[in-house]
Scaffold this active site. Structure first.
Site, PDB file in Angstrom:
ATOM      1  N   HIS A 154      63.330  11.140 140.468  1.00 51.29           N
ATOM      2  CA  HIS A 154      63.620  12.527 140.865  1.00 51.29           C
ATOM      3  C   HIS A 154      63.205  12.665 142.328  1.00 51.29           C
ATOM      4  CE1 HIS A 154      63.517  13.970 136.438  1.00 51.29           C
ATOM      5  NE2 HIS A 154      64.737  13.726 136.830  1.00 51.29           N
TER       6      HIS A 154
ATOM      7  N   GLU B 139      60.258  14.638 144.167  1.00 52.07           N
ATOM      8  CA  GLU B 139      58.865  14.434 143.775  1.00 52.07           C
ATOM      9  C   GLU B 139      58.211  13.431 144.733  1.00 52.07           C
ATOM     10  OE1 GLU B 139      59.290  13.643 139.528  1.00 52.07           O
ATOM     11  OE2 GLU B 139      60.334  15.548 139.266  1.00 52.07           O
TER      12      GLU B 139
ATOM     13  N   ARG C  60      66.972  17.022 143.315  1.00 48.84           N
ATOM     14  CA  ARG C  60      66.335  16.188 142.288  1.00 48.84           C
ATOM     15  C   ARG C  60      67.244  15.072 141.792  1.00 48.84           C
ATOM     16  NH1 ARG C  60      63.575  17.430 136.847  1.00 48.84           N
ATOM     17  NH2 ARG C  60      65.086  16.985 135.227  1.00 48.84           N
TER      18      ARG C  60
ATOM     19  N   HIS D 139      56.524  10.288 137.817  1.00 52.79           N
ATOM     20  CA  HIS D 139      57.105  11.589 138.162  1.00 52.79           C
ATOM     21  C   HIS D 139      55.966  12.455 138.684  1.00 52.79           C
ATOM     22  CE1 HIS D 139      61.107  11.308 136.025  1.00 52.79           C
ATOM     23  NE2 HIS D 139      60.498  10.204 135.638  1.00 52.79           N
TER      24      HIS D 139
ATOM     25  N   GLU E 204      53.233  12.109 134.951  1.00 53.56           N
ATOM     26  CA  GLU E 204      53.541  13.281 135.789  1.00 53.56           C
ATOM     27  C   GLU E 204      52.309  13.480 136.655  1.00 53.56           C
ATOM     28  OE1 GLU E 204      56.114  15.447 136.050  1.00 53.56           O
ATOM     29  OE2 GLU E 204      57.369  14.968 134.324  1.00 53.56           O
TER      30      GLU E 204
END
Lengths: 310, 93
Positions: free
Chosen positions: A70, A73, A128, A197, A271
């Site tokens: 993505h 990020e 993204r 992520h 994440e």
């Protein structure tokens, strides 16, 4: 001035060109263990580069690590670069890294979505998706983490090409995804699939396309919790650990669901740190602390992979 | 170059499944151009959404009229973007 990895500022965000230059620098400076491999090219024909960390020949068991699928990020691509330098420079100095690389290889893809990354630098910082054209729609791009062949097109992915979670016309339609799939299949001995992520401080394992626990649920949960403890030990950053479905929401077509169903037991998605205050605009001053704590979590998983082959 | 002047990021807290359904409906309204950073999943988890300036009023009215609680996470996204850009330039220099 001739650049080298000692002059690269790991504490700031960089353009794609600068990151790619640094990959060359790392491969040149640590040529005994680091090499750069091109595993394909993006929709807009940018190369997809993987750094291979290896101390031996042959098809040794390996760990896959990717970042930046993505594109917005940014802390993930930046962390991946710091981690690359860390692995390379610690080999021979840190017993844990040395032992890791004496037993298995690591493949690191620091920019899994280069077209998107370039677009975030030049046109739309909040982009993204990939940059592929969608026939019959004016909207561009596919969410590359909804495009894997795992419950493709199911809940938690959009069929609307204008949506940020558009799954694409078919599984592996995105060349960025297909290139990774082909590489992993051709390698044949990947033991762990780790993906970075950022946003909400989670450490997740399969599944996302369904809410039933994976066969290795207990073991993955134990490893995940150990990794989260390692992350917390440095700056107190707390992570929630669990399956994608139980920690966040059902999302189909994700990479670690594919890798797990393909047979790669140790499949995890991170994440990374973000309080929610900055969104995807984590201040550069937080890149190195984020990378440092993430590395501790990754190392915990990697050591487990080394000690528990299957 | 796309700018984000006046875009806000809201953190929305739902109390029940009914409110989640309302948010999922909001997600389907393409003309609002909402960018969900955390999608509606369970009432226990917040929903973060970037809202373009032109949709702010409509979304806030929608939330308030359904009694859905929200707070502003990012007041003006472009301000943070500008700061990020300055940091990068300063670092390169």
């Amino acid at each position: 001035m001739e650049r080298s990895s000692s002059t690269f500022n790991y504490g700031t965000y960089h353009s794609l060109a600068s990151i790619y230059q640094e990959l060359d620098n790392l491969a040149s400076e640590y040529g005994n263990i680091v090499s750069k491999i091109q595993i394909g090219e993006s929709y807009e024909k940018r190369p997809l580069y993987v750094l291979k960390f290896s101390t031996g020949r042959g098809n040794r068991p390996a760990i896959w690590l990717d970042a930046g699928i993505h594109s917005r990020e940014w802390v993930t691509q930046a962390s991946a670069m710091w981690i690359a330098k860390k692995i390379a420079s610690d080999y021979g100095n840190d017993p844990s890294i040395t032992s890791l690389l004496n037993n298995l290889d690591i493949f690191l893809l620091p920019v899994a979505n280069p077209d998107g990354y370039e677009f975030t630098h030049t046109t739309n910082r909040m982009w993204r998706k990939t940059r592929s054209k969608n026939s019959g729609s004016l909207c561009i791009g596919v969410d590359p983490n909804r495009n894997w062949d795992a419950g493709f097109g199911g809940p938690g992915a959009s069929s609307n090409p204008c949506s940020d979670s558009y799954h694409g016309p078919r599984a592996n339609s995105e060349v960025e995804v297909k290139s990774v799939v082909d590489f992993i299949k051709n390698h044949g001995n990947i033991q762990a699939f780790l993906t970075l992520h950022s946003y909400s401080q989670l450490l997740m394992y399969p599944y996302g396309y369904k809410c039933t626990p994976p066969a290795d649920n207990a073991e993955l949960n134990t490893i995940g919790k150990a990794a989260a403890n390692s992350i917390r030990s440095l700056y107190g950053t707390t992570y929630t650990v669990g399956s994608i479905c139980s920690t966040i929401y059902q999302a189909s077509g994700g990479s670690i669901d594919w890798s797990y169903d393909y047979g790669i037991k140790y499949s995890f998605a991170f994440e990374l740190r973000d309080t929610g205050r900055y969104g995807f605009l984590l201040p550069a001053a937080q890149i190195i602390p984020t990378a440092e704590e993430t590395w501790l979590g990754l190392k915990t998983i990697m050591e487990y992979v080394r000690d528990n082959p299957y | 170059l796309e700018t984000f002047v006046g875009h806000q990021v809201l953190r929305i807290k739902t109390r029940n499944e009914e409110q989640l359904k309302k948010l999922r409906f909001l997600e389907t309204l393409d003309h609002l151009e909402l960018d969900f950073w955390l999608n509606p999943s369970t009432p226990a988890l917040p929903v973060d959404v970037r809202i373009p300036a032109h949709s702010l009023q409509a979304v806030k009215i929608f939330l308030e009229s359904h009694g859905i609680e929200y707070s502003i996470l990012i007041e003006d996204l472009q301000v943070i973007l500008d700061r990020e850009k300055q940091d990068i330039v300063a670092s390169q220099q």
